[in-house]
Design a protein around this motif. Structure first.
Motif: not given
Length: 367
Positions: A10-14, A130-136, A122-126, A94-103
């Protein structure tokens, strides 16, 4: 362990929170003008891992990955524009960490002058993990600045502040391939909130932030509206023929005004367009080569705005040309200054090209 992995991802994507443009950012436009932006960037994120309780083994960064960028801007007026931007939020593991989304973001942009603009939006972040998602949702305000370094080459910078404890900056170089096409390359940095202390049992001793940074490049293409095009040839003044003297004795020599050149300006600007420098230098050379002649400088504007404002604008344009000539050695006594405001158009004010023709200082040589 699964919660820790999800939080790090989540940190990487946000980290990919906000941006303004991916090719050389524009600070000036005209009503009805469109701009298309296409580009790519190579993000890498670093997590504020010091705020996690020990002994958690927090993975602090992801590997970079190229993402598609795109956007569309439309000039609502000569000062305001509406902008939409899209960018991907993908990073490699990097190891087992990867992200997939859009803004996706929408900004309202205001041109302060040709080198500076402000925006808010206004910015909508999707975030899709894996096992976690949110919209900011982020509210943001920012500034864009650009300045010329050489012919067709600009330096640009932009910065913004937003909700979610977000701060952004970007800087780089832009090159104008044609008046309608730019390419650019730069570096972008984002620092933004990841999660609040104690949120959802995530094991945080304090609010956590992440940093996002990487190389960015792209191109911009503009069309429509009234951006400056190649000027049409200027009208040439033809003096009326001298009357034939009835007396056989030669008539006394009477000096007349002869059209020399016209210096053109951008919309609501009193600084000549960069392309007009050769005309300014030719005027200076002609005046210094003919010290016995005087030169009349007549200021004009297009039809937009009030009479009083345009009278003052035409005066400032004439004063600017006269000041440049004086700085190059032309005495003030050799110049006569006149101001016409918007009362003396040479072309229609109903089209962008016609208005561009009317934003000028005409120079007449009295000889």
């Amino acid at each position: 362990m699964m919660k820790r992995k999800s939080l790090v991802m989540a940190a990487v994507a946000a980290a990919c929170m906000t941006s303004f443009a991916f090719a050389t950012p524009q600070t000036q436009w005209e009503q009805g003008q469109w701009q298309i932006d296409l580009g790519a960037w190579n993000p890498k994120a670093e997590v504020d891992a010091d705020n996690f309780y020990e002994p958690w083994d927090i993975q602090e960064s992801s590997d970079s990955k190229w993402n598609f960028q795109g956007g569309l801007t439309y000039g609502l007026t000569n000062k305001w524009a509406l902008q939409y931007q899209y960018y991907g939020l993908k990073t490699d593991a990097n190891g087992d960490t990867a992200t997939d989304g859009d803004a996706q973001e929408v900004n309202l942009v205001y041109s302060i002058n040709k080198n500076l603009a402000a925006y808010a939006g206004w910015n909508r972040i999707n975030n899709d993990l894996t096992d976690w998602s949110n919209t900011n949702n982020v509210a943001q305000i920012g500034l864009i600045a650009r300045a010329p370094l050489a012919k067709n080459l600009d330096i640009y910078a932009k910065g913004a502040l937003g909700t979610k404890n977000t701060a952004i900056w970007e800087a780089g170089l832009g090159y104008s391939v044609t008046p309608d096409l730019d390419i650019s390359a730069g570096y972008r940095y984002v620092n933004t909130e990841l999660a609040d202390a104690g949120e959802g049992g995530l094991g945080l001793r304090d609010d956590a932030n992440i940093t996002y940074k990487g190389f960015i490049a792209g191109l911009s293409y503009r069309f429509g509206g009234g951006h400056e095009e190649e000027p049409i040839p200027e009208p040439v003044y033809e003096p009326a023929p001298e009357p034939v003297a009835e007396e056989p004795a030669p008539a006394p020599i009477v000096k007349q005004d002869y059209y020399l050149d016209s210096i053109h300006f951008g919309f609501d600007e009193d600084q000549p367009l960069p392309a007009e420098q050769a005309k300014l230098d030719r005027f200076v050379q002609t005046a210094k080569a003919n010290p016995q002649d005087t030169f009349k400088l007549v200021g004009n504007t297009d039809g937009k705005g009030t009479n009083a404002y345009n009278d003052d604008l035409s005066k400032r344009r004439v004063d600017r040309v006269a000041a440049y000539a004086e700085s190059q050695g032309v005495p003030a006594s050799q110049m006569e200054l006149d101001y016409k405001g918007k009362t003396n158009p040479v072309s229609t004010n109903e089209t962008a090209q016609g208005r561009a023709d009317n934003r000028r200082v005409d120079i007449w040589q009295n000889k």
